[in-house]
Enzyme design. Sequence first.
Site: not given
Ligand code: ASP
Length: 341
Positions: A201, A219, A229, A252
Site C-alpha cells: 500500500t 491500495t 474483503r 502497510t
Molecule cells: N494493508 C493492505 C491490506 O491489508 C495491504 C498491504 O499494505 O500490504 O489490504
Amino acid sequence: MQNRRKFIKLSAFGIPMLSSFGSLSRDFTTARGQVKPIVISTWDFGIAANQAAWKVLSTGGRALDAVEQGVHVPEADPKNQSVGYGGLPDRDGHVTLDACIMDELGNCGSVAGLEHIMHPISVARLVMEKTPHVMLVGDGALQFALENDFKKENLLTKESEKAWKEWLKTAKYEPVMNIENKLYDKAAPQKLPGNQYNHDTIGMLAIDAKGNLSGACTTSGMAYKLHGRVGDSPIIGAGLYVDNEIGGATSTGVGEEVIRNVGSFLVVELMRQGYSPEDACKEAVMRIIKKKPDIAKKIQVGFLALNKKGEYGAYAIQKGFSYAVCTSQKNDLLIDGKSYY
Ligand code: ASP
C-alpha cells in the site's frame, strides 16, 4: 545500528545510489523553529510519489493537495500491482480499491471495495468534502464517483489478469512479504512470477509550509482476497490517522492485524504520550506480535509516522520494509528500516 542502515539517495531527484543513513528521525525546523515541509511514504514506490507531492509542497501548497497528488503516481502506474490501476484482483477477478485521506482539521473521507476508478484517493477526498459521510463502499462508492465525473475504466491489466489466472491453478492464499522491494529496488532488481506480487500500500504523510499535516493511504489490498474483503487502508485509525496537534501515522502489510489493533491511531496516541515516531511504531508492532506471536512470525506489518516537529520513523515486524523521505534537501529511500525480526 542506525548507521548500518542502507538507503537509496536521490539528491536533487537524480539517479538512485546506495548510501548509508545516520538517523531515522531528524529535526526539520528552521532557525526560527518553524517546521519545514516534508513528505514521507511507504515502500520503494514512495520515491516517485514523494516527487509529485513535493511539487505541491515546494510551491507553498497544502499538505492535503500534496498527498493526493503524490499517491496519484502509484495509483496510475500499471506496473505497480498493489495500488490502483494494474492492481492484482480479488479471488473472483475484480480489482477492488481501498483508500482514505485525512486533513489538518480532522476531516476525513474513505472508499472501500471501489471498482473501475483509477484514483480512489480523489473519490475519498470528495466523500470528505462533498458529503456528510466519511466512508462509501462498493457500488455506492462507484455510483458517487460516476456522478462526480470520474471515468469508468478497466483497471485489470493483461499482466495482472495473467497472474490471477496462474494463481487460480492452485488458488492458495499466501501473502508474500516485502514483494515491492523486489519489484522496485533498482539496486537489486529481481523477477518474481506475477502471482507472487500480492500486496502493499502507499501510505503518505506530509507537512506543508504552514506546518499543517495531512495523510493519504491507497491500495488494491491483498491480492486474491475474498470478494468484499476490506483491509486496513481505508479505515481511519487503522491504515491512516492524522492529528494536526501531534502527527500522523500510516500502515502497510496484513491489514487484518492492523485493524485489530487500530494501528495508526495507536501510533499517534503514543506520540501524544511522548513516544518518538519510531518508538511509537515499534510499540504498535509489539502489540500485534504479543497478541498473535505465531501469526506475526509469518506476516509483514509496517508503520510509518511523522510528528508535528517533522521527525519521522518507522518500524515493521519483518526486515525489508522501505520508506521514502523527501525534503528540500533530499528524496531518500530507506530500504532497511527497523524491524522486530
Ligand atoms: N494493508 C493492505 C491490506 O491489508 C495491504 C498491504 O499494505 O500490504 O489490504
